[in-house]
Enzyme design. Structure first.
Site, PDB file in Angstrom:
ATOM      1  N   ASN A   9       1.259  16.215 -10.017  1.00 50.16           N
ATOM      2  CA  ASN A   9       1.378  15.776  -8.628  1.00 50.16           C
ATOM      3  C   ASN A   9       2.840  15.969  -8.243  1.00 50.16           C
ATOM      4  OD1 ASN A   9       1.410  14.499  -6.172  1.00 50.16           O
ATOM      5  ND2 ASN A   9       0.550  12.566  -6.901  1.00 50.16           N
ATOM      6  N   ASP A 145      -6.502  16.767  -1.196  1.00 50.53           N
ATOM      7  CA  ASP A 145      -6.751  15.441  -0.604  1.00 50.53           C
ATOM      8  C   ASP A 145      -7.739  15.523   0.557  1.00 50.53           C
ATOM      9  OD1 ASP A 145      -4.685  14.712  -2.286  1.00 50.53           O
ATOM     10  OD2 ASP A 145      -3.800  13.337  -0.819  1.00 50.53           O
ATOM     11  N   HIS A 205      -9.947   2.640   0.631  1.00 52.83           N
ATOM     12  CA  HIS A 205      -8.838   2.846  -0.311  1.00 52.83           C
ATOM     13  C   HIS A 205      -7.621   2.116   0.257  1.00 52.83           C
ATOM     14  CE1 HIS A 205      -6.336   5.214  -3.185  1.00 52.83           C
ATOM     15  NE2 HIS A 205      -5.435   4.793  -2.319  1.00 52.83           N
ATOM     16  N   ASN A 208      -0.613   1.706  -0.917  1.00 50.98           N
ATOM     17  CA  ASN A 208       0.472   1.737   0.059  1.00 50.98           C
ATOM     18  C   ASN A 208       0.017   2.458   1.315  1.00 50.98           C
ATOM     19  OD1 ASN A 208       2.992   0.487  -0.181  1.00 50.98           O
ATOM     20  ND2 ASN A 208       3.259   1.586  -2.122  1.00 50.98           N
ATOM     21  N   ASP A 279       4.729  -4.931   0.548  1.00 52.32           N
ATOM     22  CA  ASP A 279       3.934  -5.202  -0.650  1.00 52.32           C
ATOM     23  C   ASP A 279       3.000  -6.396  -0.419  1.00 52.32           C
ATOM     24  OD1 ASP A 279       4.152  -4.612  -3.846  1.00 52.32           O
ATOM     25  OD2 ASP A 279       3.674  -6.717  -3.410  1.00 52.32           O
ATOM     26  N   ARG A 281       1.089  -8.174  -2.330  1.00 51.04           N
ATOM     27  CA  ARG A 281       1.172  -9.334  -3.227  1.00 51.04           C
ATOM     28  C   ARG A 281       2.315 -10.260  -2.802  1.00 51.04           C
ATOM     29  NH1 ARG A 281       1.012  -7.674  -9.352  1.00 51.04           N
ATOM     30  NH2 ARG A 281       1.776  -5.887  -8.205  1.00 51.04           N
ATOM     31  N   GLY A 329      -7.162  -3.169  -2.743  1.00 56.27           N
ATOM     32  CA  GLY A 329      -8.621  -3.265  -2.770  1.00 56.27           C
ATOM     33  C   GLY A 329      -9.152  -3.767  -4.103  1.00 56.27           C
ATOM     34  N   ASN A 331      -7.378  -5.472  -6.484  1.00 55.41           N
ATOM     35  CA  ASN A 331      -6.791  -6.693  -7.052  1.00 55.41           C
ATOM     36  C   ASN A 331      -6.796  -7.909  -6.146  1.00 55.41           C
ATOM     37  OD1 ASN A 331      -5.875  -5.510  -9.581  1.00 55.41           O
ATOM     38  ND2 ASN A 331      -4.521  -4.306  -8.271  1.00 55.41           N
TER      39      ASN A 331
HETATM   40  P1  ADP Z   1       0.051   3.520  -4.071  1.00 57.00           P
HETATM   41  O1  ADP Z   1      -0.618   3.878  -2.784  1.00 57.00           O
HETATM   42  O2  ADP Z   1       1.541   3.580  -4.008  1.00 57.00           O
HETATM   43  O3  ADP Z   1      -0.567   4.171  -5.301  1.00 57.00           O
HETATM   44  P2  ADP Z   1      -1.246   1.112  -5.092  1.00 57.00           P
HETATM   45  O4  ADP Z   1      -2.652   1.629  -4.996  1.00 57.00           O
HETATM   46  O5  ADP Z   1      -0.674   0.874  -6.436  1.00 57.00           O
HETATM   47  O6  ADP Z   1      -0.221   1.950  -4.218  1.00 57.00           O
HETATM   48  O7  ADP Z   1      -1.231  -0.271  -4.267  1.00 57.00           O
HETATM   49  C1  ADP Z   1      -0.047  -0.977  -4.059  1.00 57.00           C
HETATM   50  C2  ADP Z   1      -0.386  -2.248  -3.288  1.00 57.00           C
HETATM   51  O8  ADP Z   1      -1.296  -3.031  -4.048  1.00 57.00           O
HETATM   52  C3  ADP Z   1       0.837  -3.111  -3.019  1.00 57.00           C
HETATM   53  O9  ADP Z   1       0.790  -3.582  -1.681  1.00 57.00           O
HETATM   54  C4  ADP Z   1       0.635  -4.259  -3.999  1.00 57.00           C
HETATM   55  O10 ADP Z   1       1.231  -5.465  -3.573  1.00 57.00           O
HETATM   56  C5  ADP Z   1      -0.865  -4.380  -3.968  1.00 57.00           C
HETATM   57  N1  ADP Z   1      -1.369  -5.203  -5.064  1.00 57.00           N
HETATM   58  C6  ADP Z   1      -1.377  -4.948  -6.391  1.00 57.00           C
HETATM   59  N2  ADP Z   1      -1.867  -6.012  -7.069  1.00 57.00           N
HETATM   60  C7  ADP Z   1      -2.161  -6.974  -6.144  1.00 57.00           C
HETATM   61  C8  ADP Z   1      -2.686  -8.301  -6.198  1.00 57.00           C
HETATM   62  N3  ADP Z   1      -3.028  -8.875  -7.339  1.00 57.00           N
HETATM   63  N4  ADP Z   1      -2.866  -8.974  -5.025  1.00 57.00           N
HETATM   64  C9  ADP Z   1      -2.519  -8.412  -3.846  1.00 57.00           C
HETATM   65  N5  ADP Z   1      -2.018  -7.170  -3.737  1.00 57.00           N
HETATM   66  C10 ADP Z   1      -1.846  -6.450  -4.867  1.00 57.00           C
END
Ligand code: ADP
Length: 347
Positions: A9, A145, A205, A208, A279, A281, A329, A331
């Protein structure tokens, strides 16, 4: 016989590599090269252990890939050479409805899609060229994509703009995250014990970047991202849907198009609304401690998502499942619960 597949990638200043066994879903090892072309360029390789290597400022994609493969070999993650390479390519325009083995016509077509993804496609091409330089005979595959969404009907992919803009410049909805939505289709069909062709779902999906897709009988029929990945859901720092009249408004206020674009892509979404973070979380933690703007950001995120889930049924028909993936989605039960609370009328 070694059956290791290399997955690439390639971004403009970064490079992500992963090694997979033909049948395995878990990578044997991963490598991340960051800040390529700068004195801080470095390579982090993860297998059983994590190792960091400095890169030279004049290292390019090709030499960084070479260093990463050497590091994989030293760590015992790769014997010999990979048997094939898979490249993530962001934009396949209308030329690609599926992954493609890379040859000269495929390279030309990816190149022709560059106006649609001026930051991404040239970087993806640089990765392909780097691997071709290292291994001229190795089969390489481009995975797009956009390809999964090429089954959208015109009613879903056309913007209500002068039609000649589509005819002459291919201005239309393309959609992104296609590899993820297609994967959700496969996993959902397997979970339900039915064929993909008989499976309809709404897939969200949420990472970010965020997008939602209506899949009807195994085909993408509508999706929230558009000509670019800016449209649709609220995202980490992207606004998603806005009134296009906002552009005029800000231009009249003296902003330049570049400033508006920067604001919509980098300073909006969860980050812009909360004034705190992109973020999820962190925002949920802040909300639980009484941060009002964080709460607002989460509310807007969930409401917009629910609104899209509500409308995607038009394209999916009665779905067999609503599926969430991506960091949020997968977590965040809190986000899923708050979103579904808006949709109780759907049962
Ligand atoms: P990317 O698009 O960069 O691959 P990810 O799919 O890893 O991103 O998703 C990142 C997002 O997931 C961030 O906003 C992060 O805070 C959120 N995230 C990860 N774990 C949790 C959790 N337990 N609760 C809420 N949000 C979470």
């Amino acid at each position: 016989m070694d059956t290791t597949i290399l997955v690439v990638n390639c971004g403009s200043s970064s490079l992500k590599l992963a090694l997979y066994q033909r049948q395995g879903l878990k990578p044997l090892g991963t490598a991340l090269a960051e800040r390529l072309g700068s004195p801080e360029a470095r390579l982090t390789v993860r297998g059983k252990h994590k190792r960091c290597h400095a890169l030279r400022a004049d290292d390019n994609h090709q030499s960084a890939i070479h260093s990463a493969l050497d590091a994989f070999r030293q760590a015992g993650l790769l014997q010999g050479d990979p048997v094939a390479v898979g490249h993530r390519v962001v934009h396949g325009g209308e030329a690609f409805t599926r992954s493609a083995v890379i040859d000269q016509p495929v390279l030309k077509a990816i190149h022709q899609c560059t106006p649609l993804a001026p930051l991404h496609n040239p970087a993806n091409l640089a990765g392909i060229e780097a691997l071709t330089g290292l291994y001229p005979q190795l089969p390489q595959v481009a995975v797009f994509d956009t390809a999964f969404h090429q089954s959208l009907p015109p009613a879903a992919y056309l913007y209500a703009l002068p039609y000649h803009l589509y005819q002459e410049q291919r201005v239309r909805r393309y959609g992104f995250h296609g590899t993820s939505h297609r994967y959700m289709l496969g996993r959902t069909a397997a979970h339900l014990g039915q064929s993909e062709q008989n499976t309809s779902l709404i897939s969200a999906h949420l990472g970010n970047g965020c997008s939602i897709t209506a899949i009807r009988n195994g085909e993408s029929r509508d999706t929230s991202m558009g000509l670019t990945p800016l449209e649709g859901l609220v995202m980490g720092s992207r606004s998603g849907d806005i009134d296009p009249g906002l552009f005029d408004f800000f231009i009249q206020q003296g902003q330049t198009p570049a400033m508006v674009s920067q604001m919509l892509n980098k300073e909006s979404g969860l980050l812009g609304l909360s004034g705190l973070s992109n973020d999820m979380r962190s925002l949920i933690e802040a909300r639980d401690q009484g941060h009002e703007q964080a709460a607002l950001a989460v509310d807007v995120f969930c409401y917009r998502l629910a609104r899209y889930i509500g409308t995607m049924g038009v394209a999916s028909g009665t779905p067999d499942a609503l599926v969430f993936t991506g960091g949020i989605g997968e977590n965040s039960a809190v986000v899923r619960e708050q979103t579904l609370a808006h949709l109780s009328h759907l049962g």
